[in-house]
Scaffold this motif. Structure first.
Motif, PDB file in Angstrom:
ATOM      1  N   PHE A 156       1.073  -0.978  -0.168  1.00  0.00           N
ATOM      2  CA  PHE A 156      -0.143  -0.082   0.274  1.00  0.00           C
ATOM      3  C   PHE A 156       1.070   1.482  -0.179  1.00  0.00           C
ATOM      4  O   PHE A 156       0.687   1.912  -0.319  1.00  0.00           O
ATOM      5  CB  PHE A 156      -1.195   0.159   1.388  1.00  0.00           C
ATOM      6  N   GLU A 157       1.752   0.561   0.748  1.00  0.00           N
ATOM      7  CA  GLU A 157       3.010   2.606   0.554  1.00  0.00           C
ATOM      8  C   GLU A 157       3.647   3.011  -0.781  1.00  0.00           C
ATOM      9  O   GLU A 157       3.072   3.866  -1.156  1.00  0.00           O
ATOM     10  CB  GLU A 157       4.185   1.947   2.108  1.00  0.00           C
ATOM     11  N   TRP A 158       3.398   1.157  -1.427  1.00  0.00           N
ATOM     12  CA  TRP A 158       4.019   1.715  -2.508  1.00  0.00           C
ATOM     13  C   TRP A 158       2.975   2.052  -3.617  1.00  0.00           C
ATOM     14  O   TRP A 158       3.423   3.167  -5.189  1.00  0.00           O
ATOM     15  CB  TRP A 158       5.093   0.157  -3.707  1.00  0.00           C
ATOM     16  N   LEU A 159       1.997   1.895  -3.347  1.00  0.00           N
ATOM     17  CA  LEU A 159       0.740   1.901  -4.302  1.00  0.00           C
ATOM     18  C   LEU A 159       0.431   3.274  -3.762  1.00  0.00           C
ATOM     19  O   LEU A 159      -0.694   3.661  -4.848  1.00  0.00           O
ATOM     20  CB  LEU A 159      -0.091   0.637  -4.269  1.00  0.00           C
ATOM     21  N   LYS A 160       1.158   3.724  -3.341  1.00  0.00           N
ATOM     22  CA  LYS A 160       0.131   5.329  -2.582  1.00  0.00           C
ATOM     23  C   LYS A 160      -0.473   6.043  -3.743  1.00  0.00           C
ATOM     24  O   LYS A 160      -1.494   6.895  -3.246  1.00  0.00           O
ATOM     25  CB  LYS A 160       0.623   5.929  -1.033  1.00  0.00           C
ATOM     26  N   ASP A 161       0.533   6.743  -4.393  1.00  0.00           N
ATOM     27  CA  ASP A 161       0.225   7.142  -5.832  1.00  0.00           C
ATOM     28  C   ASP A 161      -0.523   6.992  -6.699  1.00  0.00           C
ATOM     29  O   ASP A 161      -0.529   7.751  -7.859  1.00  0.00           O
ATOM     30  CB  ASP A 161       1.394   8.124  -6.755  1.00  0.00           C
ATOM     31  N   TYR A 162      -1.457   5.606  -6.938  1.00  0.00           N
ATOM     32  CA  TYR A 162      -1.837   5.103  -8.065  1.00  0.00           C
ATOM     33  C   TYR A 162      -3.218   4.634  -6.817  1.00  0.00           C
ATOM     34  O   TYR A 162      -3.498   3.216  -6.348  1.00  0.00           O
ATOM     35  CB  TYR A 162      -1.082   3.377  -8.505  1.00  0.00           C
ATOM     36  N   PRO A 163      -4.263   5.639  -6.729  1.00  0.00           N
ATOM     37  CA  PRO A 163      -5.138   5.259  -5.658  1.00  0.00           C
ATOM     38  C   PRO A 163      -6.221   4.059  -6.967  1.00  0.00           C
ATOM     39  O   PRO A 163      -6.889   3.084  -6.219  1.00  0.00           O
ATOM     40  CB  PRO A 163      -6.409   6.253  -6.297  1.00  0.00           C
TER      41      PRO A 163
END
Lengths: 70, 194
Positions: free
Chosen positions: B139-146
């Motif tokens: 989730f940290e790595w995907l935080k810019d990709y909602p």
């Protein structure tokens, strides 16, 4: 992979990506491999008795919360 | 406190059959994991009743009482099993620690059973830690990709392209594209993680 308690190798985690992704569902899949027959033989009670026990428990819980009149 | 009250309300308002089904599945998971042990901390003698009866009720009470924080996006079944898994691993661990001084006395059946308990406790705790830390990282790595974050949330809940496609109102092919994009981002971040 485990360096010390609670400190897992983060890089190693990605190698387990699919394992992590499905771990919750694996639990449910594991549960569903248990047939009613195996369940009943293991615990010495029928499925109906088992569900009746839980039903009674849940109704008591809801009664305590004042949601149903006792 | 507000969230806990909301959770308790949601649980209480859930149709009885739905809750029963979740508790039954949890009971079946217990059957798979530990069977019906004749001795030890999970035996009927120690718990006061069969583990498949006691532990789902305990888990339900922890959720309803707020002792366990409800996790949005996870089914009741999944949450009950998670609580039970933690409960089992703690009880096994505590029991192993208490018995430790006597463990090396001889290779008796009880010693083998104790070792099995320790292995199961380790396995269950590892499952919890791996999953929680892994998801946290993803989730940290995907935080810019909602959109992709939402996809992973759904993957966590449903193990089915069909269920996810229904939720997102996408074709299955489009869901698989989301999966590929998610994996690509994760692999890139992973490489950068060094």
């Amino acid at each position: 992979m485990r360096k010390r308690d609670g400190d897992l190798d983060k890089k190693g985690l990605l190698d387990l990506y699919f394992f992590m992704t499905f771990i919750d569902k694996i639990s449910v899949l594991e549960a569903n491999t248990i047939t009613t027959k195996v369940f009943e033989e293991t615990w010495g009670m029928t499925r109906e008795e088992y569900l009746d026990d839980f039903r009674e428990f849940l109704l008591e819980q809801r009664k305590e919360e004042g949601l149903i009149k006792g | 406190m507000k969230k806990q009250m909301k959770v308790r309300k949601s649980l209480q308002e859930m149709p009885l059959d739905e809750v029963l089904k979740a508790m039954e599945t949890a009971g079946k998971w217990i059957t798979k994991k530990i069977g019906n042990p004749e001795i030890g901390p999970l035996s009927e003698a120690m718990l006061g009743d069969k583990a498949a009866v006691v532990l789902p009720k305990l888990a339900y009470c922890k959720l309803a009482g707020g002792d366990w924080v409800w996790k949005d996006g996870l089914s009741l079944t999944t949450q009950l099993i998670r609580i039970i898994r933690t409960e089992i691993s703690h009880r096994l661990r505590d029991s192993c620690i208490r018995k430790e001084p006597n463990v090396l006395e001889s290779l008796t059946e009880n010693y083998v059973a104790l070792e099995d308990d320790k292995l199961l406790a380790d396995e269950l705790i590892m499952e919890d830690e791996t999953r929680d830390l892994g998801y946290k990282l993803i989730f940290e790595w995907l935080k810019d990709y909602p959109e992709l974050t939402n996809y992973v949330r759904l993957v966590r809940e449903f193990n089915s392209y069909r269920a996810i496609s229904k939720r997102l109102r996408l074709k299955i092919g489009e869901v698989k594209e989301l999966e590929m994009r998610t994996m690509k981002v994760i692999e890139e971040k992973r490489r950068g993680f060094g």
